[in-house]
Structures are given as C-alpha cells and as structure tokens.
Design an enzyme around this catalytic site. Structure first.
Site, PDB file in Angstrom:
ATOM      1  CG  HIS A   1      -1.824  -1.209   1.241  1.00  0.00           C
ATOM      2  ND1 HIS A   1      -2.166  -1.896   2.385  1.00  0.00           N
ATOM      3  CD2 HIS A   1      -2.458  -1.827   0.213  1.00  0.00           C
ATOM      4  CE1 HIS A   1      -2.991  -2.885   2.057  1.00  0.00           C
ATOM      5  NE2 HIS A   1      -3.173  -2.871   0.754  1.00  0.00           N
TER       6      HIS A   1
ATOM      7  CD  GLU B   1      -0.685   0.844   4.341  1.00  0.00           C
ATOM      8  OE1 GLU B   1      -1.925   0.779   4.280  1.00  0.00           O
ATOM      9  OE2 GLU B   1       0.049  -0.154   4.349  1.00  0.00           O
TER      10      GLU B   1
ATOM     11  CG  HIS C   1       0.771  -3.475   5.359  1.00  0.00           C
ATOM     12  ND1 HIS C   1      -0.097  -3.235   4.326  1.00  0.00           N
ATOM     13  CD2 HIS C   1       1.374  -4.649   5.077  1.00  0.00           C
ATOM     14  CE1 HIS C   1      -0.034  -4.235   3.459  1.00  0.00           C
ATOM     15  NE2 HIS C   1       0.855  -5.108   3.884  1.00  0.00           N
TER      16      HIS C   1
ATOM     17  CD  GLU D   1      -1.243  -3.094   9.353  1.00  0.00           C
ATOM     18  OE1 GLU D   1      -1.054  -1.882   9.133  1.00  0.00           O
ATOM     19  OE2 GLU D   1      -1.777  -3.875   8.536  1.00  0.00           O
TER      20      GLU D   1
HETATM   21 ZN    ZN Z   1      -1.493  -1.656   4.323  1.00  0.00          ZN
END
Ligand code: ZN
Length: 375
Positions: free
Chosen positions: A168, A171, A261, A337
């Site tokens: 992504h 990010e 991420h 994350e």
């Molecule tokens: Zn992500």
C-alpha cells in the site's frame, strides 16, 4: 502575494475547491489514480507566511478510513526533511488544519513521505555493501523497476528471510522501517546484523508499489489493484509487482516473511498473523507469540495488546500476502502494522509517529528475527 496550492511533484495529491483566502482554503482529498480510495494527501502552500490558515478537507468523511482522522494530526514541513504535526480536527465530515506557516512555502502531508529519489538512493547505498546484490525482478504497470536486495550469501543451508514493504504505497512508514532495518543489518558494529549475516540470507523489496508511490496513491497500483488482495492469483497485467515477487519466492523458498504496512486507525505498532487459515497449527501460533514477545524485549514501541480482532476464514484470506505465504511455505509470516498517528503508549506531540521512529523500529526487528530463526 496571493496564496497558491500545488501538488505537481512526487507523490503529490490534492484537489483545490477554493483557495482565495488563507482563512478559508477548501480542498478535496484526491482519489487514487485508478481506484475510488480517498485518503492520501500531499501538497504545497505558498504565500501564507504569518497568516493564520484554515485548511478544510471537505470530503474527509468519505475517506476510505474516516476513523483515521479521529485523533489525527496532519504533518507539515518547510524543508521536506524535518516534519512536524499541526493542529487538526475532524467533525465526522470535514477535517480542518489550523496552522500559521512560518515560511513562504510549506508542505502538508498525510504522513512523512518517502520519495522515489530516496528509494533509489536506498538501493544505491545498499549495493555498495559487500554483502548485497541488487536484482531487477521486472517492471511495474507504468514501467518502473521492481528491485530486490539480496543480503548475505545464498547457501542452501541458510535461513531465508523475506521482507517486503509498501504494498500500500501511501503507507510510507513501511519503507522508513526497511531503511532502518537495512542500516542496522549492514552496520558492521551491530551484533544482531553480524549474526544474521552468518546464519541467514535476506530478500528485501523496499517498495512493492513504485507506481502507486509516485502517483500519490494510498492503496493501489497503476491498474487500480490493491496488491494485498492479489496474492492468490496475481497477473502480469493487473499486479506484476506481486506476480514477480511471488515467483521469486517460490524459487528461493521462505523461512520467515514480514510484510510491512501502516494502519490508519490504531495508534500502536502491532502484528497480524495467519490465525484465520484452516491449516493453522498450535505450533504456528506459538511461533507468532514468541516473535511478539521477543520484539517487545527488543523495543518498547512494539506491543501485543492492541491489534486486529480475530476474523473467520473467508476466500479473501488467501489473497493477502502474509497468510498466503504461511499457506505456501508453512513458515512464520506476519503483517507488521505501524501507526499513521502515534504510539499511544509513548506519544510525541511534536512529531507523532514519524519516519525516524519507523526506522528505529526497523533496526530493532533484527533481534526477534534472529531469535525466530534459531527457534
Ligand atoms: Zn497496508
């Protein structure tokens, strides 16, 4: 001097509704280039030094993650090196920045950007190390290079560690993390790096989504694909980035996989595992738990209290990178994350969570990785 808003630069993204007065700047957050995803913004404001600016994002309530604006403070910079947080509020529909620029030119962004130029410099710097080979896996939809760093000797008896970031593209903290990890791994004075280079080989893709990064997308590539939903059936037409990396992984094998991420909502660092897989074993669960415990020893910025709730198995699970890799190789495979907002366990009102904090976390990950490989 009239005020001016622009975004024609690397990762720039905004739409101007009205910008006649500094105290009433109305904007819309732009969609990803080929998908209805509204979240990433990055723009420049000129001509407002000393003027109290009210910058309103009229469509913030229609963003992909409206909860991402709750408790969120936007980032700003005069030199694109030093980023700081500015007062930001959200009423459920409109997000508002109130800031008086101290300079003629100021940049505002959703998060500290990681530029394409810095990405190329990261690859250049890494390949200067005697431990590193730089590989080209192929090209993206727009024709950018999909590069992978191979760090350490490729021996059959070496553990294979795969780390990928920025599926992504908005990010950006994920690539800051990789930069910090590489600096630690290649630092001859780092004891974890030294041990890992003796026992393991690293396959690192610092940027999985070059096109989305340059286009200023939050979540998708130049074909509109969310790459972290492409792992079960990637194609060279729609998701060459995943296709090329997955093919390489099948060739090399994998003993540990990290997919890095950023999370819009939760103000914490956390991992998500493969618990939803039907074939998930207690032994796999124990490996995930051990990695979390070891990561907490390595850095207070990691925690295991806050994260995603357990979700039932659906067909979507195998389309996602980290469960897909557990499915393919049976190895420890985690989605890591990092927050867009801050670490609520140790917040910094000046900068929030930022690139430097992400890079330090990347350096700290070597310890739990080493422990995991030693079992
Ligand atoms: Zn992500």
């Amino acid at each position: 001097m009239p005020i001016k808003i622009s975004c024609q630069f690397d990762a720039g993204a905004i739409e101007v509704v009205s910008a006649d007065n500094a105290n009433a700047i109305d904007l819309n957050i732009r969609k990803d280039s080929h998908a209805d995803i509204v979240q990433w913004f990055y723009f420049r404001l000129q001509g407002a030094q000393g003027e109290p600016c009210t910058i309103r994002f009229l469509n913030a309530g229609q963003a992909a993650y409206p909860k991402g604006w709750e408790g969120y403070q936007a980032m700003a910079s005069y030199d694109r090196l030093n980023w700081f947080r500015v007062p930001t509020s959200f009423d459920g529909q409109v997000m508002t920045i109130n800031h008086t620029p101290g300079m003629d030119s100021v940049y505002y962004a959703y998060f500290e950007p990681y530029s394409w130029e810095r990405h190329l410099e990261l690859l250049d710097r890494a390949q200067m190390s005697e431990h590193v080979r730089l590989f080209d896996l192929g090209s993206t939809v727009d024709g950018r290079d999909m590069n992978m760093l191979v760090i350490g000797e490729e021996h059959a008896n070496r553990k294979k560690v795969w780390v990928i970031a920025r599926q992504h593209p908005g990010e950006t903290m994920a690539e800051w993390f990789v930069e910090g990890m590489l600096d630690a791994l290649l630092d001859p004075a780092n004891p974890f790096g030294r041990q890992l280079l003796k026992e393991a080989v690293f396959y690192v893709v610092p940027n999985m989504n070059p096109d989305g990064s340059v286009r200023g997308n939050l979540r998708t590539n130049a074909a509109g694909a969310n790459l972290n939903r492409e792992w079960n059936s990637p194609s060279m037409e729609r998701s060459p980035e995943v296709y090329l990396v997955r093919e390489k992984m099948k060739e090399t094998g994998c003993d540990l996989f990290l997919d890095v991420h950023g999370d819009e909502g939760l103000p914490y660092v956390f991992t998500a595992g493969s618990g939803a897989l039907p074939a998930f074993t207690p032994e796999m669960a124990a490996r995930e738990k051990k990695f979390q415990k070891d990561f907490m020893i390595a850095t207070p910025d990691f925690q295991d209290v806050h994260g995603y709730p357990d979700a039932p198995y659906t067909d979507e699970v195998l389309t996602m990178g980290s469960p897909h890799i557990t499915h393919l190789f049976g190895c420890l495979s985690l989605t890591l994350e990092l927050p867009f907002k801050d670490n609520a366990n140790d917040p910094d009102p000046q900068t929030g969570w930022d690139g430097a904090r992400s890079a330090r976390l990347g350096g700290a990950v070597l310890q739990p990785v080493l422990q995991a490989l030693r079992g």
